[in-house]
Write a protein that holds these residues in place. Structure first.
Motif, mmCIF file in Angstrom:
data_model
loop_
_atom_site.group_PDB
_atom_site.id
_atom_site.type_symbol
_atom_site.label_atom_id
_atom_site.label_comp_id
_atom_site.label_asym_id
_atom_site.label_seq_id
_atom_site.Cartn_x
_atom_site.Cartn_y
_atom_site.Cartn_z
ATOM 1 N N HIS A 292 93.344 66.028 -41.831
ATOM 2 C CA HIS A 292 91.923 66.132 -41.764
ATOM 3 C C HIS A 292 91.683 66.166 -40.229
ATOM 4 C CE1 HIS A 292 92.425 64.065 -45.581
ATOM 5 N NE2 HIS A 292 91.071 64.627 -45.682
ATOM 6 N N THR B 155 92.424 63.413 -37.567
ATOM 7 C CA THR B 155 92.289 62.087 -37.789
ATOM 8 C C THR B 155 93.483 61.575 -39.137
ATOM 9 O OG1 THR B 155 90.639 62.731 -39.875
ATOM 10 C CG2 THR B 155 89.853 62.192 -37.644
ATOM 11 N N THR B 156 93.949 62.354 -39.770
ATOM 12 C CA THR B 156 95.063 62.056 -40.234
ATOM 13 C C THR B 156 96.133 63.267 -40.291
ATOM 14 O OG1 THR B 156 94.369 63.221 -42.512
ATOM 15 C CG2 THR B 156 93.712 60.930 -42.067
ATOM 16 N N GLU C 250 83.147 60.885 -41.785
ATOM 17 C CA GLU C 250 84.170 59.826 -40.910
ATOM 18 C C GLU C 250 85.559 60.202 -41.027
ATOM 19 O OE1 GLU C 250 83.806 55.724 -42.631
ATOM 20 O OE2 GLU C 250 81.873 56.087 -42.893
ATOM 21 N N LYS C 251 86.093 60.715 -41.906
ATOM 22 C CA LYS C 251 87.511 61.286 -42.005
ATOM 23 C C LYS C 251 87.706 62.364 -41.501
ATOM 24 C CE LYS C 251 91.281 60.616 -45.144
ATOM 25 N NZ LYS C 251 91.702 60.454 -46.629
#
Length: 83
Positions: free
Chosen positions: A77, A73-74, A31-32
Motif C-alpha cells: 500500500h 504503509t504496508t 489511512e492505509k
C-alpha cells in the motif's frame, strides 16, 4: 511495444501520483493508502497504460518512494507525501 524512459519525472510517475492523490482523498484509502494492484487497475483503464506490466509499476513506485514522493504503509500500500 511501447517503452517509456523512467530516469527523470515521467508521465507514468505523474499518472501514478494523480491516482494516489485522488484516491487517498476517499475514506476507503485515506489511512492505509492504495494497494499497488488498485493503482495498476486504474492505469489499465487508460489507453496509454492498458498493457502496463506490474514490474514496471513496482519499479516506478520504488523510485517514487526513494524520492520521498510516496510512503509505503504496508508491503503493498502507498500514500502520497504531502499534497
Amino acid at each position: 511495444m511501447l517503452f517509456e524512459v523512467l530516469l527523470h519525472k515521467s508521465k507514468l510517475e505523474r499518472n501514478i501520483m494523480k491516482i494516489l492523490v485522488t484516491d487517498t482523498s476517499k475514506s476507503k484509502y485515506c489511512e492505509k493508502g492504495c494497494h499497488y494492484l488498485h493503482v495498476l487497475d486504474e492505469l489499465h483503464k487508460t489507453l496509454q497504460y492498458s498493457k502496463l506490466k506490474k514490474e514496471a509499476l513496482m519499479f516506478c513506485l520504488q523510485k517514487l518512494e526513494a524520492q520521498s514522493d510516496v510512503i509505503r504503509t504496508t508491503h503493498a500500500h502507498y500514500l502520497p507525501c504531502g499534497d
